[in-house]
Design a protein around this motif. Structure first.
Motif, PDB file in Angstrom:
ATOM      1  N   ASN A  72       0.827  -1.216   0.000  1.00  0.00           N
ATOM      2  CA  ASN A  72       0.000   0.000   0.000  1.00  0.00           C
ATOM      3  C   ASN A  72       0.856   1.258   0.000  1.00  0.00           C
ATOM      4  OD1 ASN A  72      -2.333  -1.525  -0.048  1.00  0.00           O
ATOM      5  ND2 ASN A  72      -2.650  -1.397   2.160  1.00  0.00           N
TER       6      ASN A  72
ATOM      7  N   LEU B 227       2.333   1.588  -3.544  1.00  0.00           N
ATOM      8  CA  LEU B 227       1.291   1.963  -4.503  1.00  0.00           C
ATOM      9  C   LEU B 227       0.819   3.401  -4.285  1.00  0.00           C
ATOM     10  CD1 LEU B 227      -0.768  -1.333  -4.786  1.00  0.00           C
ATOM     11  CD2 LEU B 227       0.777  -0.341  -6.488  1.00  0.00           C
ATOM     12  N   ASP B 228       0.783   3.861  -3.048  1.00  0.00           N
ATOM     13  CA  ASP B 228       0.441   5.268  -2.788  1.00  0.00           C
ATOM     14  C   ASP B 228       1.494   6.195  -3.388  1.00  0.00           C
ATOM     15  OD1 ASP B 228      -1.897   4.627  -1.481  1.00  0.00           O
ATOM     16  OD2 ASP B 228      -1.055   4.868   0.541  1.00  0.00           O
TER      17      ASP B 228
ATOM     18  N   ARG C  71       0.949   6.213  -7.093  1.00  0.00           N
ATOM     19  CA  ARG C  71      -0.230   7.032  -7.392  1.00  0.00           C
ATOM     20  C   ARG C  71       0.157   8.518  -7.412  1.00  0.00           C
ATOM     21  NH1 ARG C  71      -5.474   5.536  -6.885  1.00  0.00           N
ATOM     22  NH2 ARG C  71      -4.925   3.807  -5.534  1.00  0.00           N
TER      23      ARG C  71
ATOM     24  N   LYS D 190      -3.446  -5.562  -7.826  1.00  0.00           N
ATOM     25  CA  LYS D 190      -3.612  -4.259  -7.175  1.00  0.00           C
ATOM     26  C   LYS D 190      -2.968  -3.156  -8.018  1.00  0.00           C
ATOM     27  CE  LYS D 190      -3.272  -3.893  -2.658  1.00  0.00           C
ATOM     28  NZ  LYS D 190      -2.768  -4.006  -1.265  1.00  0.00           N
ATOM     29  N   LEU D 191      -1.809  -3.446  -8.573  1.00  0.00           N
ATOM     30  CA  LEU D 191      -1.104  -2.485  -9.430  1.00  0.00           C
ATOM     31  C   LEU D 191      -1.941  -2.169 -10.665  1.00  0.00           C
ATOM     32  CD1 LEU D 191       1.503  -0.885 -10.137  1.00  0.00           C
ATOM     33  CD2 LEU D 191       2.364  -3.010 -11.179  1.00  0.00           C
TER      34      LEU D 191
ATOM     35  N   GLU E 257      -5.219  -2.502 -11.114  1.00  0.00           N
ATOM     36  CA  GLU E 257      -6.427  -1.754 -10.746  1.00  0.00           C
ATOM     37  C   GLU E 257      -6.117  -0.292 -10.440  1.00  0.00           C
ATOM     38  OE1 GLU E 257      -9.693  -2.560 -10.981  1.00  0.00           O
ATOM     39  OE2 GLU E 257      -8.855  -4.324 -11.969  1.00  0.00           O
ATOM     40  N   MET E 258      -5.035  -0.052  -9.714  1.00  0.00           N
ATOM     41  CA  MET E 258      -4.680   1.314  -9.354  1.00  0.00           C
ATOM     42  C   MET E 258      -4.326   2.133 -10.599  1.00  0.00           C
ATOM     43  SD  MET E 258      -2.129   3.755  -8.788  1.00  0.00           S
ATOM     44  CE  MET E 258      -0.604   2.854  -8.702  1.00  0.00           C
TER      45      MET E 258
ATOM     46  N   GLU F 127      -7.462   2.868 -12.585  1.00  0.00           N
ATOM     47  CA  GLU F 127      -8.233   3.886 -11.871  1.00  0.00           C
ATOM     48  C   GLU F 127      -7.664   5.288 -12.123  1.00  0.00           C
ATOM     49  OE1 GLU F 127      -8.305   4.947  -7.226  1.00  0.00           O
ATOM     50  OE2 GLU F 127      -9.038   2.929  -7.678  1.00  0.00           O
ATOM     51  N   GLU F 128      -6.362   5.404 -12.088  1.00  0.00           N
ATOM     52  CA  GLU F 128      -5.735   6.712 -12.318  1.00  0.00           C
ATOM     53  C   GLU F 128      -5.869   7.143 -13.776  1.00  0.00           C
ATOM     54  OE1 GLU F 128      -4.645   8.925 -10.055  1.00  0.00           O
ATOM     55  OE2 GLU F 128      -5.446   7.452  -8.648  1.00  0.00           O
TER      56      GLU F 128
END
Length: 183
Positions: free
Chosen positions: A60, A63-64, A67, A120-121, A123-124, A127-128
């Motif tokens: 997390n 990934l933050d 992002r 997760k990567l 999806e993130m 999303e961005e």
């Protein structure tokens, strides 16, 4: 978070990554992690519930950071073309992404092999990207391409610089019909 707590968490996260590069995650114990980090088991449990929580918090955090790299500075197609044509500047958020990957190379070299992290990567990133386009198919395609390129770059031990990678992707985005890209 004070610097001592941060140093402890980083030490534990690095120990887990080192161990994951040596053996399967399932066979790693909290004892292995604390021994590798040189930290007491009780200290581990002050910060994490178990090794899964350590892995989750680590993922997390990274990934933050990714992002943030994707979001800043924001992308504007017209400015990107002008910056590239006038100064050969890559899209700044792409450069931020590749610098982020370089900074956390060890993490990505281990975690890109983990299916859960890959999901997760993906999806993130989708999303961005969806913030810049309402076309879900295009977002999925671009996310897959970017992840594939990151995987290639990491597996080649980052043979090319972040600047080179960002410039290459910039050319693909700005000039998709170009017959030849600068190597």
């Amino acid at each position: 978070m004070n610097s001592r707590v941060l140093k402890t968490k980083i030490s534990l996260m690095n120990a887990l990554l080192d161990l994951m590069s040596e053996k399967k995650y399932e066979s790693i114990t909290v004892r292995d992690i604390v021994q590798k980090a040189g930290i007491n088991r009780s200290t581990f449990y002050l910060h994490f519930l178990d090794k899964e929580d350590l892995k989750e918090q680590n993922s997390n955090f990274i990934l933050d950071k990714l992002r943030e790299a994707i979001q800043y500075p924001s992308f504007n197609f017209e400015e990107a073309i002008r910056d590239y044509e006038e100064r050969q500047q890559p899209i700044s958020s792409l450069l931020a992404i590749f610098r982020h990957i370089q900074e956390y190379f060890e993490f990505y070299s281990v975690m890109l092999g983990e299916k859960e992290f890959q999901q997760k990567l993906d999806e993130m990133i989708k999303e961005e990207l969806f913030k810049f386009s309402i076309d879900k198919i295009r977002c999925a395609y671009n996310a897959g391409g970017l992840i594939g390129l990151i995987r290639y770059w990491v597996s080649s031990d980052m043979e090319k610089s972040p600047e080179h990678m960002a410039k290459w992707v910039t050319q693909v985005i700005l000039y998709p019909n170009a017959s030849q890209l600068n190597e």
